[in-house]
Scaffold this motif. Sequence first.
Motif, PDB file in Angstrom:
ATOM      1  N   ILE A   1     -41.593  13.285 -52.051  1.00 21.24           N
ATOM      2  CA  ILE A   1     -42.916  12.849 -51.595  1.00 21.24           C
ATOM      3  C   ILE A   1     -43.881  12.766 -52.770  1.00 21.24           C
ATOM      4  N   LEU A   2     -43.734  13.635 -53.764  1.00 25.56           N
ATOM      5  CA  LEU A   2     -44.568  13.548 -54.961  1.00 25.56           C
ATOM      6  C   LEU A   2     -44.317  12.220 -55.676  1.00 25.56           C
ATOM      7  N   LEU A   3     -43.056  11.864 -55.794  1.00 24.70           N
ATOM      8  CA  LEU A   3     -42.707  10.606 -56.453  1.00 24.70           C
ATOM      9  C   LEU A   3     -43.263   9.401 -55.688  1.00 24.70           C
ATOM     10  N   ARG A   4     -43.183   9.460 -54.377  1.00 24.12           N
ATOM     11  CA  ARG A   4     -43.631   8.322 -53.580  1.00 24.12           C
ATOM     12  C   ARG A   4     -45.146   8.125 -53.635  1.00 24.12           C
ATOM     13  N   VAL A   5     -45.922   9.218 -53.598  1.00 21.91           N
ATOM     14  CA  VAL A   5     -47.379   9.036 -53.661  1.00 21.91           C
ATOM     15  C   VAL A   5     -47.825   8.636 -55.065  1.00 21.91           C
ATOM     16  N   VAL A   6     -47.152   9.167 -56.096  1.00 20.46           N
ATOM     17  CA  VAL A   6     -47.508   8.796 -57.467  1.00 20.46           C
ATOM     18  C   VAL A   6     -47.182   7.325 -57.719  1.00 20.46           C
ATOM     19  N   THR A   7     -46.007   6.876 -57.267  1.00 18.05           N
ATOM     20  CA  THR A   7     -45.608   5.482 -57.428  1.00 18.05           C
ATOM     21  C   THR A   7     -46.577   4.547 -56.707  1.00 18.05           C
ATOM     22  N   ALA A   8     -46.969   4.934 -55.484  1.00 15.96           N
ATOM     23  CA  ALA A   8     -47.915   4.117 -54.718  1.00 15.96           C
ATOM     24  C   ALA A   8     -49.292   4.104 -55.369  1.00 15.96           C
ATOM     25  N   ALA A   9     -49.693   5.246 -55.935  1.00 15.07           N
ATOM     26  CA  ALA A   9     -50.991   5.308 -56.612  1.00 15.07           C
ATOM     27  C   ALA A   9     -51.009   4.427 -57.850  1.00 15.07           C
ATOM     28  N   LYS A  10     -49.888   4.350 -58.538  1.00 11.32           N
ATOM     29  CA  LYS A  10     -49.805   3.500 -59.724  1.00 11.32           C
ATOM     30  C   LYS A  10     -50.032   2.032 -59.357  1.00 11.32           C
ATOM     31  N   GLU A  11     -49.567   1.647 -58.186  1.00 12.29           N
ATOM     32  CA  GLU A  11     -49.715   0.253 -57.757  1.00 12.29           C
ATOM     33  C   GLU A  11     -51.066  -0.012 -57.099  1.00 12.29           C
TER      34      GLU A  11
END
Length: 441
Positions: free
Chosen positions: A157-167
């Motif tokens: 979940i950390l990876l998914r929110v960070v990836t989404a925040a980058k976009e």
Amino acid sequence: MKPGPRSRPAEPGICVSGSSGAGSAFPAFLPSGAGVEPGSRPGTVAAVLPAGGCGERMGVRTPKQFCRVLERPLISYTLQALERVCWIKDIVVAVTAENMEAMRSIIQRYRHKRISLAEAGATRHRSIFNGLKALAEDQPDVVIIHDAVRPFVEEDILLRVVTAAKEHGAAGAIRPLVSTVISPSADGCLEHSLDRAKHRASEMPQAFLFDVIYKAYQQCSDYDFEFGTECLQLALKYSHTKAKLVEGPPDLWKVTYKRDLLAARSVIKEKISQEICVVMNTKDEESAGHLLKEVLKKELNCVNVTSTVLDHTGGNVQKFPTDQCYSFICVNVVSSEFQETQKFLSTLEESGLPLLYPVVVVLVHCCDLTLAPLASKMESLMWIRSLAEDMKKRNVLLSGLLLNYSKDEQKLQESFQQGASIIAALVKERSSALAGQLLLA
């Protein structure tokens, strides 16, 4: 406002994925469709944990982040969860001045790495802003904001929110509403209710491009700082950034009330009871250790049961498991092996496992009770009690089990099954009250 100097972490914590390093950036194994172009460098990631709460809703004098779960402060579990993600390069904890020294002691005692401290503000948003200011001089590309009292956050979940925040510039975990939200009128009657299917509960973690969230906090009003709770709303209001909402797992719940501490304790005990290592003094597959291992596998089919062999020359074990195993069943322990047992316990302590969780060790002695009086056999194992008292101080819960190694096949099977049930209870309960007990199967 320029942030003051702060000490930099010297080395990273334990890494779950990829190689570690104080300057480790984003992981290379991004999922497809995550919004990051192949070969791009999404940059560095840091985290801010506001930990200045006073635990008012919990009704205890100790702030809830410092309440102990299995004899360890709750915030230490949350720090461990973030440290295990090697691409989070820096973790800033915002803590009140009066708890600053206690926080330093926690970091030192539990060997936390990559942790920096900032002084908490009077409210949650002020604490987060102070944490962001501590990162401003050497700012990361992405910052995670997470609660100090949400210890069960996983890397996915950390990876998914960070990836989404980058976009998208901002992202946050959400969960379906459990209860319907209603609005009462001034006289205490129902005014209207929300359609639960159209709304979601905002959870943590949340992630932002650093410039987005820092700009938002720099423009916050006093009202926002005093009464606001939602970081995603600040990013929308002041940075005009619409957050991407990411469906989170069910274990993102926040420890808020006393009952939540008991729930957290139960979850942690369940988690660390999923691995059992049978330690034996022979590789002989017909030995009592191997037989007990097979019975444990059948009786505890949801638990991973492994084995290792005690090396009597050095008192250590071959391939000593040091990551996930917190339960050890040592088979064929007799009084003559007291020194070897002490060496094993020393190796266990040196591994650092008991620092994080209570470790269960069951010393199993197998003998045919028809050949010798039970009283004399129990007497020969009395040394376990005094040793257990000493080990309890080191967070090792030691107990003894006398297993009837009968020549009668049926009685032998019954004894092993009863022994497996006793071992399962000791592993699951992890009760300090049972440490030092001599049990019979």
